[in-house]
Write an enzyme that holds these catalytic residues in place. Structure first.
Site, PDB file in Angstrom:
ATOM      1  N   GLU A   1       0.128 -15.402 -13.114  1.00 60.93           N
ATOM      2  CA  GLU A   1       0.795 -16.192 -12.067  1.00 60.93           C
ATOM      3  C   GLU A   1       1.480 -17.353 -12.776  1.00 60.93           C
ATOM      4  O   GLU A   1       0.844 -18.359 -13.098  1.00 60.93           O
ATOM      5  CB  GLU A   1      -0.242 -16.702 -11.057  1.00 60.93           C
ATOM      6  CG  GLU A   1      -0.873 -15.604 -10.211  1.00 60.93           C
ATOM      7  CD  GLU A   1       0.046 -15.080  -9.119  1.00 60.93           C
ATOM      8  OE1 GLU A   1       1.037 -15.761  -8.780  1.00 60.93           O
ATOM      9  OE2 GLU A   1      -0.214 -13.977  -8.619  1.00 60.93           O
TER      10      GLU A   1
ATOM     11  N   CYS B   1       4.206 -24.782  -8.397  1.00 61.69           N
ATOM     12  CA  CYS B   1       4.937 -23.663  -9.012  1.00 61.69           C
ATOM     13  C   CYS B   1       6.096 -23.164  -8.153  1.00 61.69           C
ATOM     14  O   CYS B   1       7.089 -22.685  -8.670  1.00 61.69           O
ATOM     15  CB  CYS B   1       3.984 -22.524  -9.312  1.00 61.69           C
ATOM     16  SG  CYS B   1       3.048 -22.000  -7.867  1.00 61.69           S
TER      17      CYS B   1
HETATM   18  P1  NAD Z   1      -1.160 -24.124 -19.049  1.00 61.13           P
HETATM   19  O1  NAD Z   1      -0.733 -22.752 -19.327  1.00 61.13           O
HETATM   20  O2  NAD Z   1      -0.977 -25.165 -20.078  1.00 61.13           O
HETATM   21  O3  NAD Z   1      -2.706 -24.209 -18.615  1.00 61.13           O
HETATM   22  C1  NAD Z   1      -3.317 -23.300 -17.739  1.00 61.13           C
HETATM   23  C2  NAD Z   1      -4.629 -22.853 -18.310  1.00 61.13           C
HETATM   24  O4  NAD Z   1      -4.439 -22.277 -19.593  1.00 61.13           O
HETATM   25  C3  NAD Z   1      -5.651 -23.979 -18.473  1.00 61.13           C
HETATM   26  O5  NAD Z   1      -6.881 -23.524 -17.961  1.00 61.13           O
HETATM   27  C4  NAD Z   1      -5.696 -24.194 -19.959  1.00 61.13           C
HETATM   28  O6  NAD Z   1      -6.965 -24.608 -20.418  1.00 61.13           O
HETATM   29  C5  NAD Z   1      -5.365 -22.832 -20.521  1.00 61.13           C
HETATM   30  N1  NAD Z   1      -4.716 -22.914 -21.831  1.00 61.13           N
HETATM   31  C6  NAD Z   1      -3.814 -23.841 -22.239  1.00 61.13           C
HETATM   32  N2  NAD Z   1      -3.409 -23.583 -23.511  1.00 61.13           N
HETATM   33  C7  NAD Z   1      -4.068 -22.479 -23.904  1.00 61.13           C
HETATM   34  C8  NAD Z   1      -4.084 -21.706 -25.106  1.00 61.13           C
HETATM   35  N3  NAD Z   1      -3.343 -22.045 -26.154  1.00 61.13           N
HETATM   36  N4  NAD Z   1      -4.874 -20.624 -25.155  1.00 61.13           N
HETATM   37  C9  NAD Z   1      -5.625 -20.274 -24.100  1.00 61.13           C
HETATM   38  N5  NAD Z   1      -5.663 -20.969 -22.939  1.00 61.13           N
HETATM   39  C10 NAD Z   1      -4.908 -22.047 -22.833  1.00 61.13           C
HETATM   40  O7  NAD Z   1      -0.353 -24.368 -17.737  1.00 61.13           O
HETATM   41  P2  NAD Z   1      -0.059 -25.728 -17.088  1.00 61.13           P
HETATM   42  O8  NAD Z   1       0.963 -26.460 -17.859  1.00 61.13           O
HETATM   43  O9  NAD Z   1      -1.375 -26.371 -16.808  1.00 61.13           O
HETATM   44  O10 NAD Z   1       0.555 -25.234 -15.698  1.00 61.13           O
HETATM   45  C11 NAD Z   1       1.876 -25.390 -15.356  1.00 61.13           C
HETATM   46  C12 NAD Z   1       2.555 -24.048 -15.165  1.00 61.13           C
HETATM   47  O11 NAD Z   1       1.778 -23.247 -14.306  1.00 61.13           O
HETATM   48  C13 NAD Z   1       3.899 -24.183 -14.521  1.00 61.13           C
HETATM   49  O12 NAD Z   1       4.809 -23.331 -15.169  1.00 61.13           O
HETATM   50  C14 NAD Z   1       3.678 -23.700 -13.104  1.00 61.13           C
HETATM   51  O13 NAD Z   1       4.822 -23.203 -12.479  1.00 61.13           O
HETATM   52  C15 NAD Z   1       2.637 -22.673 -13.317  1.00 61.13           C
HETATM   53  N6  NAD Z   1       1.866 -22.434 -12.111  1.00 61.13           N
HETATM   54  C16 NAD Z   1       1.941 -21.232 -11.537  1.00 61.13           C
HETATM   55  C17 NAD Z   1       1.261 -20.992 -10.351  1.00 61.13           C
HETATM   56  C18 NAD Z   1       1.319 -19.669  -9.674  1.00 61.13           C
HETATM   57  O14 NAD Z   1       0.499 -19.444  -8.796  1.00 61.13           O
HETATM   58  N7  NAD Z   1       2.235 -18.801 -10.018  1.00 61.13           N
HETATM   59  C19 NAD Z   1       0.495 -22.007  -9.784  1.00 61.13           C
HETATM   60  C20 NAD Z   1       0.423 -23.226 -10.420  1.00 61.13           C
HETATM   61  C21 NAD Z   1       1.115 -23.442 -11.590  1.00 61.13           C
END
Ligand code: NAD
Length: 476
Positions: free
Chosen positions: A211, A246
């Site tokens: 997502e 998002c």
């Molecule tokens: P992110 O990818 O940085 O973090 C999300 C999760 O990934 C966290 O739990 C984090 O601990 C983990 N993570 C981060 N880096 C990692 C790595 N190197 N290896 C493994 N796990 C890791 O995302 P974010 O910046 O927190 O979120 C923002 C993005 O999420 C935006 O693009 C937004 O549009 C999207 N988003 C999508 C939805 C949806 O339902 N489609 C909902 C909310 C946010």
């Protein structure tokens, strides 16, 4: 950590192997436990969201708590039907037979969630996973620490801790978890990390739901109720976590002739909602942390757009607040048009004819959501037919996501797979094909030695020649 992760998965596999999570009663008990958690600990949840994001009680309840409860209540109402094997018609090639599709749980699920709706986006996938009869590990986002620690405490307190676990942490913890073999990974977050998840899952052939996000466009035509349209754009952008959503409108496309009217309407409604000093409003979420605050400042300070601000632009670094900000005619190659904004900045780009907006959108990656405000049926049809996006609302923003009869998920760069309502149950189930036959009607024609007569008969069967089928059934 790697050893602990392996032990954790082994424990959950043992629970799954015991068969208890497959029973209807267990699933119902866990769904009820989530509703109880949400009801009894509403104040704690609102407090954690206020602490992580300065989210208002209104937004916390409407966008997060009630969303989780709604999903549980729908599952409780429909679960029996969802679990019932679906009888399907059989074809002449399997005659005589009966067939059904059995939804079976996958096993051990990992849910990795994000920080912007940290309660909803952690528990909503769990509702799907347990409805389908799985065990599950949640890894909440470290960027919303108050909600992460609250979830860890409450999930262990309210739910079956032999089947539902929470692991708090950041990259090292997630990396250790990703080394394990899961039966499905459900990830919400950025495209960049989405690629890491997909690569880790590929090693074990684990299916994933990603997502993700993207730049969600809003096209605004001229023949509309401008006041209502402005309110709905503001609602999707600034009343939903101050743009950190998002599916929030990322940028607006309108005609050169209409832009100033739209901007006036947006400014007028914004002032009604948040007053003349929006940084003081308690109804606007803050930016989640200083990294994201600095990232958004960089988008605003880009020399290509700094003279394009037509409203807002105020910031309060101490309290991590940025006012609703509108920019007009930003260049395509500015930073703000290159990446997902995920904050309270709204660029408006203009086109000569509204129909041109479709090619502007299609020149970019497929967004998670796309919006159109119009009264023109033809434009609406062209928009739905030509723009590929995870989902759409016409004359509205973000609301399609709240309707559980619609799947929620991205396409292309905005994600893969979907959930919500029955789609959540399906997302965490394997659809097992089951064909039943008796020992009667064993047609000799299908077995060697093959002869020209048998081939003729099989051809007739495959072509649907009833007479030949009957002859085969009564024996050669
Ligand atoms: P992110 O990818 O940085 O973090 C999300 C999760 O990934 C966290 O739990 C984090 O601990 C983990 N993570 C981060 N880096 C990692 C790595 N190197 N290896 C493994 N796990 C890791 O995302 P974010 O910046 O927190 O979120 C923002 C993005 O999420 C935006 O693009 C937004 O549009 C999207 N988003 C999508 C939805 C949806 O339902 N489609 C909902 C909310 C946010």
């Amino acid at each position: 950590m790697a050893l602990e992760a392996a032990k954790l998965v082994a424990g959950l596999r043992e629970t799954f192997g015991s068969g208890k999570t497959k029973s209807y009663e267990w699933r119902v008990s866990q769904l009820k436990a989530i509703v109880k958690l949400a009801d009894e600990r509403e104040k704690d949840i609102i407090g954690a969201l206020r602490s992580d994001l300065n989210k208002s009680e209104f937004e916390s309840y409407v966008h997060e708590i009630s969303g989780v409860k709604k999903s549980c209540k729908l599952a409780l109402k429909e679960l029996h039907q969802w679990m019932t094997p679906e009888k399907v018609k059989t074809s002449s090639t399997t005659f005589p037979s009966s067939a059904e599709i059995v939804s079976e749980p996958l096993g051990v699920i990992m849910v990795i969630s994000t920080w912007n709706y940290p309660f909803l986006l952690s528990l909503d996938p769990i509702v799907g996973a347990i409805s389908a009869g799985n065990t599950v590990v949640l890894k909440p986002s470290e960027i919303a620490p108050a909600t992460s620690s609250m979830l860890s405490k409450l999930i262990h307190e309210y739910m079956d801790s032999s089947a539902v676990k929470v692991v708090e942490g950041a990259v090292p913890e997630t990396t250790a978890l990703l080394e394990q073999k899961w039966d499905k990974i459900f990830y919400t977050g950025s495209c960049k990390v989405g690629r890491i998840i997909l690569a880790a899952a590929a090693k074990h052939l684990t299916p994933v739901i990603l997502e993700l996000g993207g730049k969600c466009p809003v096209v605004v035509d001229k023949n509309i109720n401008l006041e209502v349209a402005a309110r709905r754009i503001i609602s999707g952008k600034w009343c939903s976590n101050n743009g950190q959503t998002c599916v929030a409108p990322d940028y607006v496309i309108t005609t050169k002739a209409f832009a100033s009217k739209l901007i006036d309407a947006l400014i007028s409604e914004l002032e009604k909602f948040f007053g003349k000093e929006p940084l003081k409003s308690q109804d606007l979420s803050r930016i989640v942390n200083s990294n994201h605050f600095n990232r958004l400042e960089k988008l605003l300070d880009d020399e290509k757009v700094s003279d394009k601000i037509v409203h807002g632009g105020q910031r309060d670094e101490t309290n991590l607040k940025i006012a609703p900000t509108i920019l007009l005619d930003v260049p395509e190659d500015s930073l703000i048009m290159k990446e997902e904004i995920f904050g309270p900045l709204l660029p408006i780009i203009t086109v000569n004819k509204i129909e041109d907006s479709i090619s502007v959108i299609n020149a970019r990656e497929k967004p998670l959501a796309a919006y159109l405000f119009t009264d023109e049926k033809k434009l609406e049809e062209e928009f739905i037919g030509s723009v590929s996006a995870g989902g759409m609302s016409i004359n509205e923003t973000t609301l399609h996501v709240t309707d559980s009869s619609l799947p929620f998920g991205g396409v292309g760069e905005s994600g893969m797979g979907s959930y919500h309502g029955k789609f959540s149950f399906d997302a965490f189930s394997h659809k097992k094909a089951v064909l039943r036959r008796s020992f009667a009607g064993d047609a000799a024609a299908r077995y060697p030695p093959y002869t020209p007569e048998k081939l003729r008969l099989i051809k007739a069967l495959l072509d649907g020649n009833i007479l030949a089928i009957v002859r085969a059934l009564v024996g050669w």
